[in-house]
Scaffold this motif. Structure first.
Motif, mmCIF file in Angstrom:
data_model
loop_
_atom_site.group_PDB
_atom_site.id
_atom_site.type_symbol
_atom_site.label_atom_id
_atom_site.label_comp_id
_atom_site.label_asym_id
_atom_site.label_seq_id
_atom_site.Cartn_x
_atom_site.Cartn_y
_atom_site.Cartn_z
ATOM 1 N N ASP A 306 18.678 -45.301 4.144
ATOM 2 C CA ASP A 306 19.499 -44.173 3.668
ATOM 3 C C ASP A 306 19.812 -43.189 4.790
ATOM 4 O O ASP A 306 20.947 -42.693 4.904
ATOM 5 N N LEU A 307 18.837 -42.907 5.638
ATOM 6 C CA LEU A 307 19.062 -41.949 6.714
ATOM 7 C C LEU A 307 20.000 -42.503 7.776
ATOM 8 O O LEU A 307 20.825 -41.763 8.335
ATOM 9 N N MET A 308 19.917 -43.808 8.046
ATOM 10 C CA MET A 308 20.785 -44.402 9.054
ATOM 11 C C MET A 308 22.221 -44.518 8.562
ATOM 12 O O MET A 308 23.159 -44.558 9.377
ATOM 13 N N LEU A 309 22.402 -44.571 7.266
ATOM 14 C CA LEU A 309 23.766 -44.596 6.728
ATOM 15 C C LEU A 309 24.382 -43.200 6.666
ATOM 16 O O LEU A 309 25.595 -43.065 6.459
ATOM 17 N N ASP A 310 23.591 -42.189 6.863
ATOM 18 C CA ASP A 310 24.094 -40.813 6.865
ATOM 19 C C ASP A 310 24.633 -40.475 8.254
ATOM 20 O O ASP A 310 23.885 -40.535 9.252
ATOM 21 N N PRO A 311 25.925 -40.105 8.373
ATOM 22 C CA PRO A 311 26.494 -39.789 9.699
ATOM 23 C C PRO A 311 25.751 -38.678 10.410
ATOM 24 O O PRO A 311 25.766 -38.613 11.658
ATOM 25 N N ALA A 312 25.087 -37.829 9.686
ATOM 26 C CA ALA A 312 24.393 -36.713 10.316
ATOM 27 C C ALA A 312 23.224 -37.175 11.179
ATOM 28 O O ALA A 312 22.805 -36.468 12.105
ATOM 29 N N SER A 313 22.679 -38.345 10.880
ATOM 30 C CA SER A 313 21.525 -38.829 11.635
ATOM 31 C C SER A 313 21.934 -39.561 12.913
ATOM 32 O O SER A 313 21.094 -39.814 13.773
ATOM 33 N N ARG A 314 23.189 -39.907 12.993
ATOM 34 C CA ARG A 314 23.649 -40.668 14.156
ATOM 35 C C ARG A 314 23.939 -39.737 15.323
ATOM 36 O O ARG A 314 24.755 -38.820 15.215
ATOM 37 N N ASN A 315 23.323 -39.958 16.375
ATOM 38 C CA ASN A 315 23.506 -39.152 17.577
ATOM 39 C C ASN A 315 24.403 -39.922 18.541
ATOM 40 O O ASN A 315 24.033 -40.205 19.684
ATOM 41 N N ASN A 316 25.619 -40.262 18.063
ATOM 42 C CA ASN A 316 26.535 -41.076 18.850
ATOM 43 C C ASN A 316 27.731 -40.242 19.290
ATOM 44 O O ASN A 316 28.158 -39.308 18.601
ATOM 45 N N LEU A 317 28.294 -40.626 20.412
ATOM 46 C CA LEU A 317 29.499 -39.993 20.923
ATOM 47 C C LEU A 317 30.672 -40.939 20.694
ATOM 48 O O LEU A 317 30.675 -42.057 21.207
ATOM 49 N N ILE A 318 31.628 -40.492 19.916
ATOM 50 C CA ILE A 318 32.827 -41.290 19.648
ATOM 51 C C ILE A 318 33.948 -40.773 20.549
ATOM 52 O O ILE A 318 34.328 -39.596 20.477
ATOM 53 N N VAL A 319 34.461 -41.654 21.392
ATOM 54 C CA VAL A 319 35.570 -41.315 22.286
ATOM 55 C C VAL A 319 36.861 -41.846 21.649
ATOM 56 O O VAL A 319 37.095 -43.046 21.627
ATOM 57 N N PRO A 320 37.722 -40.967 21.131
ATOM 58 C CA PRO A 320 38.976 -41.414 20.522
ATOM 59 C C PRO A 320 39.986 -41.840 21.584
ATOM 60 O O PRO A 320 39.925 -41.385 22.729
ATOM 61 N N PRO A 321 40.924 -42.718 21.246
ATOM 62 C CA PRO A 321 41.966 -43.106 22.202
ATOM 63 C C PRO A 321 42.821 -41.899 22.601
ATOM 64 O O PRO A 321 43.143 -41.048 21.775
ATOM 65 N N GLY A 322 43.203 -41.850 23.874
ATOM 66 C CA GLY A 322 44.064 -40.777 24.375
ATOM 67 C C GLY A 322 43.323 -39.570 24.889
ATOM 68 O O GLY A 322 43.950 -38.648 25.433
ATOM 69 N N LYS A 323 42.013 -39.500 24.755
ATOM 70 C CA LYS A 323 41.251 -38.369 25.250
ATOM 71 C C LYS A 323 41.130 -38.449 26.774
ATOM 72 O O LYS A 323 40.913 -39.513 27.353
ATOM 73 N N ARG A 324 41.264 -37.291 27.416
ATOM 74 C CA ARG A 324 41.107 -37.238 28.865
ATOM 75 C C ARG A 324 39.628 -37.223 29.243
ATOM 76 O O ARG A 324 38.762 -36.914 28.430
ATOM 77 N N ASN A 325 39.373 -37.475 30.531
ATOM 78 C CA ASN A 325 37.992 -37.490 31.009
ATOM 79 C C ASN A 325 37.337 -36.125 30.902
ATOM 80 O O ASN A 325 36.119 -36.025 30.699
ATOM 81 N N SER A 326 38.129 -35.075 31.080
ATOM 82 C CA SER A 326 37.549 -33.721 30.996
ATOM 83 C C SER A 326 36.902 -33.497 29.639
ATOM 84 O O SER A 326 35.815 -32.885 29.550
ATOM 85 N N TRP A 327 37.525 -33.972 28.572
ATOM 86 C CA TRP A 327 36.947 -33.825 27.228
ATOM 87 C C TRP A 327 35.668 -34.650 27.095
ATOM 88 O O TRP A 327 34.677 -34.198 26.509
ATOM 89 N N VAL A 328 35.674 -35.851 27.639
ATOM 90 C CA VAL A 328 34.499 -36.735 27.565
ATOM 91 C C VAL A 328 33.324 -36.103 28.297
ATOM 92 O O VAL A 328 32.173 -36.117 27.805
ATOM 93 N N TYR A 329 33.559 -35.542 29.470
ATOM 94 C CA TYR A 329 32.470 -34.931 30.231
ATOM 95 C C TYR A 329 31.821 -33.797 29.455
ATOM 96 O O TYR A 329 30.579 -33.651 29.455
ATOM 97 N N GLU A 330 32.619 -32.997 28.805
ATOM 98 C CA GLU A 330 32.087 -31.872 28.035
ATOM 99 C C GLU A 330 31.217 -32.343 26.880
ATOM 100 O O GLU A 330 30.140 -31.777 26.608
ATOM 101 N N GLN A 331 31.669 -33.411 26.205
ATOM 102 C CA GLN A 331 30.901 -33.935 25.069
ATOM 103 C C GLN A 331 29.570 -34.548 25.517
ATOM 104 O O GLN A 331 28.551 -34.401 24.830
#
Length: 559
Positions: A306-331
């Motif tokens: 149940d906890l793993m299916l909850d997005p709040a427990s996931r400590n993942n970084l999602i990089v959307p298409p079209g994002k610049r590197n500056s945004w990725v570095y900040e995240q």
């Protein structure tokens, strides 16, 4: 008078014996000047060949003698007859066969008439043949055919069990008390060893050997039972599991492509669940995404799922298409909880060690060598990780996706100078097209504007996205064209003809594929009025009419 076999006497043949020269089976032919039958001449069987003292086959002579004899007496009659004749003919012996080491029986003696009465034995039917009766002894055999009589065995000998002689059971290994062998072990195995004197056999090892065998068997049965129970428990028994929601906090990284069984093993090793089976049973086929999860220790399998299916427990970084590197570095800085600018500094300092392809960073005017290579995807990024490790994963993912195509060959086919320009076109399509269903036509607009005979834009792209990249902004109103052309920057497509030095964002696969296969068409202009509608034009006049539609739509929406 003759005999048909020597009696079992102890006297050997003597050279003076008239039959000495016959050597065993020559009894039918007497020595020269003597008659073997008491002075009476021997009558020759007309069918029997005459012998002249030559040695014949003993078995042939035996058959002839049997035919000539006609009859013999049983053992009792011969013994009575021999006792009478022994006194009268003790100086004369006749040998008709083999040397038995016994004194031969004498022929008919005094006081008893000759049974043959002048007739040839074997040719008279008056006398009975004692060899034909059931009580008769078998006819004598030559020495070469004799076989030793087996010794009679008693019932108790047959029934008595044989004594075990193997050293494993007797405990006797052939050594004495001093640890030395008395005799040759080979003699002992053959049963012909010398007698051991003063040495007693050790049989105390018999019990030890049996004890060892028993322990081995018991251990084997115990092992089979244990593993059998474990197998049954794993197949049919309930998996071991914690109860409750757990306590504390732990970070767990689930790799990409991991199945439920592998995820369960990772959680068990981290102390989150008690067994992999408990997690797999609770998951019941649900899909668990790769990434970093913040979980608790000692959780039941159901609570962990149940906890793993909850997005709040996931400590993942999602990089959307079209994002610049500056945004990725900040995240990344935020996820790692490090100082702002840390990841950007690492990218600049270690760009050559992060796994970029050899055709990257081929222009000295490139602002960021990693631009376009931080592939849009989901990445596990959590506190404690190194910025360098995070960037390496993103670059590796880009190499895996872009490497599926031969970019050098594709660049040559499209009229581009290098694979990096293919990636640059893809970044422009991603930034300008905005929507997937427009990517193919936007890609065609790019290639049309790059043509040398382009009279509409004279080889210039004139994309607002390049101005935003220079200014690190994201706005639709970039200013007047005349003012934009005054901006001196190699990425300013309003001023510089052709493509910018490198990508201006991180394109996704859709924009990348559209850059390789643009839709054929004559378009030079486009403008997106709404999310679902993009207008394309061939001439500048047509493009201006489309722009007015765009402005009217913006006023309607209140923007």
């Amino acid at each position: 008078m003759t005999e048909y076999g020597r009696s079992p006497g102890s006297e050997p043949w003597h050279p003076e014996d008239p039959l000495y020269g016959d050597q065993g089976w020559g009894g039918q032919q007497a020595a020269a000047g003597q008659t073997p039958y008491g002075g009476q001449p021997q009558q020759q069987d007309p069918q029997q060949p005459q012998q002249y003292g030559t040695q014949q086959d003993p078995y042939q002579q035996y058959n002839e003698q049997q035919q000539y004899n006609g009859q013999q007496y049983n053992q009792q009659q011969q013994q009575q007859y021999n006792q009478q004749q022994q006194q009268q003919y003790n100086q004369q012996q006749y040998n008709t066969g083999w040397d038995t080491g016994q004194q031969a029986a004498m022929p008919y003696g005094a006081g008893r008439p000759d049974p043959y009465d002048g007739q040839q034995p074997g040719y008279s039917g008056e006398n009975a043949d004692y060899y034909a009766t059931p009580e008769a002894y078998p006819p004598p055999q030559p020495p070469s055919r004799r076989r030793a009589e087996p010794e009679p065995t008693t019932d108790w000998d047959a029934e008595a069990p044989q004594e075990e002689t193997h050293p494993f059971f007797t405990g006797d290994d052939g050594r004495d008390d001093d640890g030395e062998y008395d005799d040759d072990p080979r003699e002992s195995r053959r049963g012909g060893g010398r007698e051991r004197r003063g040495k007693g056999k050790k049989k105390s090892r018999n019990g030890c050997a049996c004890l060892v065998v028993s322990l081995v068997l018991a251990g084997g049965l115990g092992g089979v039972g244990y593993f059998g129970y474990q197998f049954w428990q794993g197949q049919f028994g309930a998996a071991e599991d914690f109860s409750g929601s757990g306590s504390g906090s732990t970070q767990v990284e689930i790799p990409k492509g991991a199945g439920l069984g592998e995820i369960g093993s990772i959680l068990k090793e981290a102390g989150v669940v008690k067994s992999s089976g408990a997690f797999v049973s609770a998951a019941d086929g649900k899909s668990i995404q790769a990434g970093v999860y913040i979980l608790k220790k000692g959780m039941s399998g159901e609570n962990a799922v149940d906890l793993m299916l909850d997005p709040a427990s996931r400590n993942n970084l999602i990089v959307p298409p079209g994002k610049r590197n500056s945004w990725v570095y900040e995240q990344v800085d935020k996820r790692l909880e490090v100082k702002v600018g840390t990841t950007k500094a690492v990218a600049k300092a270690k760009a050559k060690t992060l796994g970029l392809p050899d055709w990257a960073d081929d222009n000295p005017d490139i602002k960021d060598p990693l631009e376009g290579f931080l592939f849009p995807a989901t990445y596990p990024v959590a506190k404690g990780m190194k910025p360098e490790a995070v960037l390496q994963k993103m670059v590796a993912q880009a190499n895996a996706e872009f490497g599926k195509k031969d970019l050098k060959a594709e660049a040559e086919r499209l009229g581009l100078k290098s694979p990096l320009q293919v990636l640059t076109v893809a970044s422009l399509v991603q930034a300008e097209g905005k929507y997937k269903h427009d990517f193919d036509k936007v890609s065609r607009v790019v290639y049309n504007r790059l043509k040398p005979n382009n009279l509409e834009t004279v080889g210039r792209l004139e994309f607002d996205s390049t101005i935003n990249y220079i200014k690190s902004e994201s706005t639709l109103d970039v200013g007047a064209v005349d003012d934009l052309r005054k901006l001196k920057d190699p990425y300013n497509t309003y001023n510089v003809k052709g493509l910018p030095p490198g990508p201006i964002a991180n394109p996704g696969l859709d924009a990348f594929n559209s850059s390789l296969k643009p839709t054929p068409g004559p378009w030079y202009y486009f403008v997106s009025i709404t999310e679902d509608k993009t207008l394309f034009a061939v001439t500048n006049a047509e493009h201006e009419r489309n722009r007015k539609k765009y402005e009217a739509e913006q006023e309607k929406s209140g923007q």
